[in-house]
Scaffold this motif. Sequence first.
Motif, PDB file in Angstrom:
ATOM      1  N   ILE A  22       0.840  -1.205   0.000  1.00 18.21           N
ATOM      2  CA  ILE A  22       0.000   0.000   0.000  1.00 18.21           C
ATOM      3  C   ILE A  22       0.870   1.249   0.000  1.00 18.21           C
ATOM      4  N   GLU A  23       1.918   1.221   0.819  1.00 12.57           N
ATOM      5  CA  GLU A  23       2.820   2.379   0.895  1.00 12.57           C
ATOM      6  C   GLU A  23       3.511   2.594  -0.446  1.00 12.57           C
ATOM      7  N   GLN A  24       3.962   1.490  -1.040  1.00 13.31           N
ATOM      8  CA  GLN A  24       4.635   1.596  -2.334  1.00 13.31           C
ATOM      9  C   GLN A  24       3.651   2.105  -3.398  1.00 13.31           C
ATOM     10  N   ASP A  25       2.442   1.557  -3.399  1.00 16.41           N
ATOM     11  CA  ASP A  25       1.446   1.990  -4.379  1.00 16.41           C
ATOM     12  C   ASP A  25       1.078   3.462  -4.188  1.00 16.41           C
ATOM     13  N   SER A  26       0.965   3.871  -2.910  1.00 21.83           N
ATOM     14  CA  SER A  26       0.617   5.284  -2.672  1.00 21.83           C
ATOM     15  C   SER A  26       1.761   6.202  -3.118  1.00 21.83           C
ATOM     16  N   ARG A  59       3.048   9.762  -9.753  1.00 23.84           N
ATOM     17  CA  ARG A  59       2.312   9.962 -11.009  1.00 23.84           C
ATOM     18  C   ARG A  59       1.478  11.242 -10.946  1.00 23.84           C
ATOM     19  N   LEU A  60       0.863  11.428  -9.764  1.00 22.51           N
ATOM     20  CA  LEU A  60       0.054  12.636  -9.591  1.00 22.51           C
ATOM     21  C   LEU A  60       0.938  13.876  -9.687  1.00 22.51           C
ATOM     22  N   THR A  61       2.110  13.806  -9.061  1.00 16.67           N
ATOM     23  CA  THR A  61       3.034  14.938  -9.128  1.00 16.67           C
ATOM     24  C   THR A  61       3.442  15.214 -10.571  1.00 16.67           C
ATOM     25  N   GLN A  62       3.718  14.154 -11.306  1.00 19.07           N
ATOM     26  CA  GLN A  62       4.102  14.330 -12.710  1.00 19.07           C
ATOM     27  C   GLN A  62       2.964  14.950 -13.505  1.00 19.07           C
ATOM     28  N   LYS A  63       1.738  14.471 -13.259  1.00 20.03           N
ATOM     29  CA  LYS A  63       0.596  15.009 -13.997  1.00 20.03           C
ATOM     30  C   LYS A  63       0.358  16.466 -13.600  1.00 20.03           C
ATOM     31  N   ILE A  64       0.506  16.774 -12.306  1.00 18.66           N
ATOM     32  CA  ILE A  64       0.337  18.162 -11.857  1.00 18.66           C
ATOM     33  C   ILE A  64       1.406  19.041 -12.493  1.00 18.66           C
ATOM     34  N   SER A  65       2.636  18.473 -12.549  1.00 14.27           N
ATOM     35  CA  SER A  65       3.721  19.249 -13.177  1.00 14.27           C
ATOM     36  C   SER A  65       3.399  19.529 -14.635  1.00 14.27           C
ATOM     37  N   ILE A  66       2.887  18.521 -15.302  1.00 14.16           N
ATOM     38  CA  ILE A  66       2.560  18.696 -16.720  1.00 14.16           C
ATOM     39  C   ILE A  66       1.423  19.702 -16.861  1.00 14.16           C
ATOM     40  N   VAL A  67       0.396  19.536 -16.026  1.00 11.43           N
ATOM     41  CA  VAL A  67      -0.739  20.473 -16.102  1.00 11.43           C
ATOM     42  C   VAL A  67      -0.279  21.884 -15.745  1.00 11.43           C
ATOM     43  N   ALA A  68       0.540  22.013 -14.675  1.00  6.60           N
ATOM     44  CA  ALA A  68       1.026  23.336 -14.282  1.00  6.60           C
ATOM     45  C   ALA A  68       1.870  23.941 -15.398  1.00  6.60           C
ATOM     46  N   SER A  69       2.717  23.100 -16.021  1.00  5.68           N
ATOM     47  CA  SER A  69       3.566  23.584 -17.108  1.00  5.68           C
ATOM     48  C   SER A  69       2.716  24.059 -18.273  1.00  5.68           C
ATOM     49  N   ASP A  70       1.701  23.253 -18.620  1.00  7.58           N
ATOM     50  CA  ASP A  70       0.818  23.648 -19.721  1.00  7.58           C
ATOM     51  C   ASP A  70       0.050  24.921 -19.376  1.00  7.58           C
ATOM     52  N   LEU A  71      -0.426  24.978 -18.143  1.00  6.42           N
ATOM     53  CA  LEU A  71      -1.178  26.152 -17.705  1.00  6.42           C
ATOM     54  C   LEU A  71      -0.296  27.404 -17.724  1.00  6.42           C
TER      55      LEU A  71
END
Length: 167
Positions: A116-120, A126-138
């Motif tokens: 669970i810890e590893q999955d979280s 992944r969430l950080t990467q997606k946020i980074s991508i969204v923030a970068s695009d924004l």
Amino acid sequence: MEFLKTLGFDPYLLGAQILNFLIIFYLLKRFLYKPVMDMIKKREDTIAEGLKQAEEARESLEKTLEEERKILAKAQTQAKEIVEDARLKSLETAREIEENATKQAENLILQAKQKIEQDSKEAENRLTQKISIVASDLLTKALQGIFTEKEQNQIINKTLSNIEKIN
């Protein structure tokens, strides 16, 4: 004596009867009494021997019964010991099985927690990467008309490095 003659007493006849009695007594004693007495003696001896053997057999039976009682008591004691040993061994085995099951359950719980810890962490990355991508695009879209492309890249890189520092 006449009186005796009238009664039918004859002294010669009495003497002859006494003599006949003595002869028959001697013959009976000599030929019949001794064999009969020997036979009676043998019979008494046989009966005495039979009684002696019966007494010995009774004593032997009593000894055998006593030994049988001792053997049965010993067998019962041994059976109780075997049952008690089996009960203790089964309790010990049950305890060991319970301990093993507990250890396995603890290991499974620990593995599940680790998974669970590893999955979280993976999900967070992944969430950080997606946020980074969204923030970068924004940021790219928001800064397009305001700054030059070089300034935009500097702001985006600075913002992305700040986001990575946060994680």
